[in-house]
Design a protein around this motif. Structure first.
Motif, mmCIF file in Angstrom:
data_model
loop_
_atom_site.group_PDB
_atom_site.id
_atom_site.type_symbol
_atom_site.label_atom_id
_atom_site.label_comp_id
_atom_site.label_asym_id
_atom_site.label_seq_id
_atom_site.Cartn_x
_atom_site.Cartn_y
_atom_site.Cartn_z
ATOM 1 N N TYR A 89 1.513 14.272 -11.172
ATOM 2 C CA TYR A 89 0.478 13.275 -10.907
ATOM 3 C C TYR A 89 -0.076 13.361 -9.489
ATOM 4 O O TYR A 89 -0.778 12.461 -9.044
ATOM 5 N N ASP A 90 0.238 14.475 -8.803
ATOM 6 C CA ASP A 90 -0.317 14.749 -7.479
ATOM 7 C C ASP A 90 -0.013 13.618 -6.503
ATOM 8 O O ASP A 90 -0.883 13.132 -5.786
ATOM 9 N N LEU A 91 1.241 13.203 -6.511
ATOM 10 C CA LEU A 91 1.718 12.148 -5.616
ATOM 11 C C LEU A 91 2.691 12.734 -4.594
ATOM 12 O O LEU A 91 3.355 13.730 -4.864
ATOM 13 N N ALA A 92 2.756 12.107 -3.447
ATOM 14 C CA ALA A 92 3.659 12.571 -2.389
ATOM 15 C C ALA A 92 4.403 11.398 -1.784
ATOM 16 O O ALA A 92 3.892 10.274 -1.734
ATOM 17 N N ARG A 197 -2.787 -7.029 -4.621
ATOM 18 C CA ARG A 197 -2.644 -5.686 -4.061
ATOM 19 C C ARG A 197 -1.662 -4.898 -4.908
ATOM 20 O O ARG A 197 -0.929 -5.461 -5.734
ATOM 21 N N GLU A 198 -1.634 -3.584 -4.697
ATOM 22 C CA GLU A 198 -0.685 -2.705 -5.363
ATOM 23 C C GLU A 198 0.194 -2.037 -4.312
ATOM 24 O O GLU A 198 -0.293 -1.592 -3.275
ATOM 25 N N LEU A 199 1.486 -1.978 -4.602
ATOM 26 C CA LEU A 199 2.436 -1.285 -3.748
ATOM 27 C C LEU A 199 3.051 -0.155 -4.570
ATOM 28 O O LEU A 199 3.453 -0.371 -5.712
ATOM 29 N N TRP A 200 3.122 1.045 -3.979
ATOM 30 C CA TRP A 200 3.573 2.211 -4.720
ATOM 31 C C TRP A 200 4.862 2.771 -4.131
ATOM 32 O O TRP A 200 4.914 3.127 -2.958
ATOM 33 N N LEU A 201 5.884 2.856 -4.979
ATOM 34 C CA LEU A 201 7.186 3.353 -4.565
ATOM 35 C C LEU A 201 7.659 4.443 -5.524
ATOM 36 O O LEU A 201 7.287 4.462 -6.699
ATOM 37 N N SER A 202 8.488 5.336 -5.018
ATOM 38 C CA SER A 202 9.257 6.228 -5.892
ATOM 39 C C SER A 202 10.701 5.752 -5.874
ATOM 40 O O SER A 202 11.178 5.215 -4.868
ATOM 41 N N PHE A 203 11.380 5.955 -6.990
ATOM 42 C CA PHE A 203 12.773 5.526 -7.100
ATOM 43 C C PHE A 203 13.613 6.647 -7.671
ATOM 44 O O PHE A 203 13.503 6.994 -8.846
ATOM 45 N N TRP A 204 14.425 7.250 -6.811
ATOM 46 C CA TRP A 204 15.444 8.188 -7.247
ATOM 47 C C TRP A 204 16.609 7.330 -7.696
ATOM 48 O O TRP A 204 17.290 6.711 -6.892
ATOM 49 N N ALA A 214 -1.168 9.447 -2.404
ATOM 50 C CA ALA A 214 -1.764 10.626 -3.010
ATOM 51 C C ALA A 214 -1.408 11.837 -2.150
ATOM 52 O O ALA A 214 -1.311 11.742 -0.930
ATOM 53 N N SER A 215 -1.213 12.979 -2.798
ATOM 54 C CA SER A 215 -0.887 14.189 -2.055
ATOM 55 C C SER A 215 -1.970 14.472 -1.019
ATOM 56 O O SER A 215 -3.167 14.349 -1.301
ATOM 57 N N GLY A 216 -1.558 14.821 0.171
ATOM 58 C CA GLY A 216 -2.491 15.097 1.247
ATOM 59 C C GLY A 216 -2.962 13.871 1.994
ATOM 60 O O GLY A 216 -3.734 13.978 2.951
ATOM 61 N N GLU A 217 -2.494 12.689 1.574
ATOM 62 C CA GLU A 217 -2.946 11.445 2.209
ATOM 63 C C GLU A 217 -1.788 10.650 2.824
ATOM 64 O O GLU A 217 -1.939 9.471 3.126
ATOM 65 N N ILE A 218 -0.647 11.302 3.003
ATOM 66 C CA ILE A 218 0.462 10.608 3.664
ATOM 67 C C ILE A 218 0.066 10.340 5.112
ATOM 68 O O ILE A 218 -0.315 11.260 5.833
ATOM 69 N N PRO A 219 0.113 9.086 5.537
ATOM 70 C CA PRO A 219 -0.337 8.757 6.895
ATOM 71 C C PRO A 219 0.644 9.230 7.956
ATOM 72 O O PRO A 219 1.844 9.370 7.708
ATOM 73 N N THR A 220 0.100 9.513 9.130
ATOM 74 C CA THR A 220 0.966 9.759 10.276
ATOM 75 C C THR A 220 1.327 8.417 10.877
ATOM 76 O O THR A 220 0.560 7.458 10.790
ATOM 77 N N ARG A 221 2.472 8.350 11.473
ATOM 78 C CA ARG A 221 2.948 7.083 12.002
ATOM 79 C C ARG A 221 2.882 7.094 13.524
ATOM 80 O O ARG A 221 3.849 7.388 14.211
ATOM 81 N N ALA A 222 1.679 6.835 14.047
ATOM 82 C CA ALA A 222 1.518 6.746 15.495
ATOM 83 C C ALA A 222 2.150 5.461 15.990
ATOM 84 O O ALA A 222 2.218 4.470 15.256
#
Length: 230
Positions: A89-92, A197-204, A214-222
């Motif tokens: 699903y092109d998620l990161a 709002r929507e919150l998106w998590l992955s769960f191992w 979305a892949s390629g859209e992970i923010p940098t944490r300044a």
């Protein structure tokens, strides 16, 4: 009798003062959060991730406490399954620190774009659990006060009961892509309101939560201005 009455009065006055101070801190807390939200334009969810997974069926969510941690072989297979789903699903994943606070850190990242606000998120979730006990206690198989006491502690793992409480407290639909063999995707909706709002998590499964983008859209944490939240 008089001395006892005076002491009780003083104790009552002290308790009242403490309550007022606590209330004042809560108000400052909420005002600070409102200020953060007003300053950050990218808090608004554009719905892209939701559209990407809109064809998937979400099973009805039943809050539950954590199950047993899988053995190494099962955990490895679960992680491979989750990685394949994210790739499909092109998620990161924004990798969240593994210190026992990962669920609250992932929620803080989605809510405030800063995992370091996890203490604030935990505090609000525990407050929700405490004030609306009848909503949640049926899902907790241990003595409820002990459960609340446990969840207050930093490093205590969040579960699907705390996810429901977070959805209710923050008015959010929490979307979870999982490593479960028979369940790819879970939606956790607020009980008494439409989500804002929507919150998106992955769960191992039973191991770790990360924050999803979305892949390629992970923010940098300044580095950001530090706000008083705790």
């Amino acid at each position: 009798m008089t001395e006892h009455y005076d002491n009780t009065s003083a104790s009552s006055s002290s308790s009242s003062s403490s309550s007022l101070n606590s209330s004042s801190h809560e108000t400052e807390d909420d005002q600070t959060i409102a200020g953060i939200l007003a300053e950050e334009e990218n808090f608004k969810n554009d719905g892209k991730l939701g559209k990407r997974l809109s064809h998937l069926d979400s099973i009805p969510h039943t809050p539950r406490v954590n199950g047993e941690i899988p053995d190494v072989n099962d955990a490895t297979l679960d992680h491979e399954r989750l990685s394949e789903r994210l790739a499909t699903y092109d998620l990161a994943e924004l990798q969240i620190e593994r210190d026992g606070n990962c669920q609250f850190r992932a929620l803080a990242d989605q809510l405030f774009h800063n995992p370091d606000y996890h203490k604030h998120v935990r505090k609000k979730v525990v407050k929700q659990l405490k004030h609306f006990r009848k909503t949640y206690e049926g899902y907790v198989p241990l003595e409820y006060k002990s459960y609340l006491k446990k969840m207050k502690k930093l490093g205590e793992w969040g579960d699907h009961v705390t996810l429901q409480a977070a959805a209710d407290r923050f008015g959010a639909k929490i979307c979870v892509v999982t490593s479960f063999r028979d369940t790819c995707y879970i939606e956790i909706l607020p009980n008494d309101k439409n989500p804002s709002r929507e919150l998106w998590l992955s769960f191992w499964s039973e191991v770790h939560y990360n924050s999803l983008y979305a892949s390629g859209e992970i923010p940098t944490r300044a580095p950001k201005k530090k706000y008083w939240l705790f």
